[in-house]
Motif scaffolding. Structure first.
Motif, short mmCIF file in Angstrom:
data_model
loop_
_atom_site.label_atom_id
_atom_site.label_comp_id
_atom_site.label_asym_id
_atom_site.label_seq_id
_atom_site.Cartn_x
_atom_site.Cartn_y
_atom_site.Cartn_z
N MET A 179 0.94 9.99 8.88
CA MET A 179 0.72 9.28 7.94
C MET A 179 -0.75 8.51 7.86
N PHE A 180 -0.98 8.24 9.06
CA PHE A 180 -2.52 7.72 9.14
C PHE A 180 -3.61 8.58 9.00
N ARG A 181 -3.20 9.88 9.05
CA ARG A 181 -4.31 10.94 8.92
C ARG A 181 -4.93 11.37 7.50
N PHE A 221 -4.43 8.48 1.83
CA PHE A 221 -2.91 7.84 1.09
C PHE A 221 -2.38 7.09 2.10
N GLY A 222 -2.15 7.58 3.23
CA GLY A 222 -1.42 6.79 4.43
C GLY A 222 -2.39 5.77 4.94
N LYS A 223 -3.62 5.81 4.96
CA LYS A 223 -4.45 4.75 5.40
C LYS A 223 -4.26 3.55 4.34
N GLN A 224 -4.73 3.87 3.09
CA GLN A 224 -4.42 3.09 2.29
C GLN A 224 -3.44 2.19 1.86
N TYR A 253 -2.77 -1.64 2.23
CA TYR A 253 -2.23 -2.66 1.20
C TYR A 253 -1.13 -3.15 1.31
N LEU A 254 -0.18 -2.50 1.88
CA LEU A 254 1.18 -2.85 2.28
C LEU A 254 1.39 -4.04 3.32
N SER A 255 0.35 -3.80 4.27
CA SER A 255 0.24 -4.86 5.42
C SER A 255 -0.38 -6.16 4.85
N VAL A 256 -1.22 -6.03 3.93
CA VAL A 256 -1.95 -7.16 3.46
C VAL A 256 -0.71 -7.88 2.55
N LEU A 257 -0.08 -7.28 1.85
CA LEU A 257 0.99 -7.75 0.82
C LEU A 257 2.25 -8.38 1.62
N ILE A 258 2.58 -7.92 2.82
CA ILE A 258 3.62 -8.26 3.33
C ILE A 258 3.19 -9.65 4.00
N PHE A 311 2.52 0.82 -3.72
CA PHE A 311 2.71 2.32 -3.54
C PHE A 311 1.98 3.37 -4.48
N ILE A 312 2.44 2.71 -5.52
CA ILE A 312 2.01 3.49 -6.80
C ILE A 312 0.60 3.48 -7.09
N LEU A 313 -0.18 2.27 -6.87
CA LEU A 313 -1.62 2.12 -7.10
C LEU A 313 -2.23 3.00 -5.92
N THR A 314 -1.70 2.87 -4.64
CA THR A 314 -2.09 3.78 -3.52
C THR A 314 -2.23 5.09 -3.86
N TYR A 315 -0.96 5.76 -4.29
CA TYR A 315 -0.97 7.08 -4.81
C TYR A 315 -1.96 7.53 -5.83
N VAL A 316 -1.96 6.81 -6.75
CA VAL A 316 -2.78 7.24 -8.08
C VAL A 316 -4.33 7.22 -7.27
N LEU A 317 -4.67 5.97 -6.56
CA LEU A 317 -6.07 5.99 -6.31
C LEU A 317 -6.32 7.05 -5.01
N SER A 318 -5.50 7.42 -4.35
CA SER A 318 -5.82 8.33 -3.22
C SER A 318 -5.86 9.95 -3.87
N ARG A 319 -5.24 10.16 -5.14
CA ARG A 319 -5.22 11.45 -5.76
C ARG A 319 -6.59 11.65 -6.35
N ASN A 320 -7.29 10.68 -6.71
CA ASN A 320 -8.59 11.04 -7.47
C ASN A 320 -9.74 11.17 -6.47
#
Length: 194
Positions: free
Chosen positions: A1-3, A6-9, A13-18, A185-194
């Motif tokens: 996942m960290f490779r 998307f996994g890194k972002q 993001y989720l760590s900061v949010l939690i 999760f949605i924003l990370t997915y969208v941003l990692s696709r571009n």
């Protein structure tokens, strides 16, 4: 996942949010608990002063009719949502609210109530040692008649209401955390696709 990016972002993001929601929730719950406790104590102080003054007037009539006092206290109890104990000067129970189960022969000789014997009001945030098993806010007032101590009144409020309010806040914070995690999760997915 960290490779992947998307996994890194997502992890970042989720760590900061939690962590942010956890810290914010903890701090806010303590601040709100303190505020609600102080507000309830102030309410009990105001009510205690009025009840003590009114009870002192009853002693002006020369005789105190216990049944009339019990009826008056029931009205006050229903109106203010508090429990009450009236103690004689020897710290024995004179009047006891119906919702409190104590032995009528109990003598209140706790050191926490010592200022009452000297004529000063008492505020107890953690209940009364050896009397109640649950945590209560207690405000005690001396009752005076012509300058003499004739009785003591204890106004008691449950802390369970405050706990319900705080628990509701925890649930709301948890719901906000889930919504923020889903958006993250949605924003990370969208941003990692571009």
């Amino acid at each position: 996942m960290f490779r992947t990016i998307f996994g890194k972002q997502l992890t970042l993001y989720l760590s900061v949010l939690i962590i942010s929601f956890f810290v914010l929730g903890t701090v806010l719950s303590q601040v709100i608990r303190q505020y609600l406790t102080e507000q309830r104590i102030e309410f009990l102080r105001d009510a205690g002063g009025k009840v003590s003054e009114e009870l002192g007037r009853w002693y002006d009539y020369g005789t105190v009719d216990a049944q009339q006092l019990v009826n008056q206290y029931k009205n006050i109890q229903q109106y203010l949502s508090i429990s009450e104990i009236v103690l004689n000067t020897d710290m024995t129970i004179f009047i006891l609210s119906d919702d409190i189960t104590l032995d009528k022969s109990l003598v209140f000789n706790q050191t926490e109530l010592e200022p009452l014997r000297r004529g000063s009001p008492v505020v107890l945030k953690d209940g009364l040692s050896g009397v109640f098993s649950n945590q209560y806010l207690i405000v005690g007032y001396p009752v005076r008649n012509n300058g003499n101590l004739v009785a003591f009144t204890l106004l008691i409020s449950s802390v369970a209401d405050l706990d319900k309010t705080i628990w509701g806040m925890y649930k709301d914070i948890g719901l906000c955390l889930l919504i923020a995690a889903a958006i993250g999760f949605i924003l990370t997915y969208v941003l990692s696709r571009n």
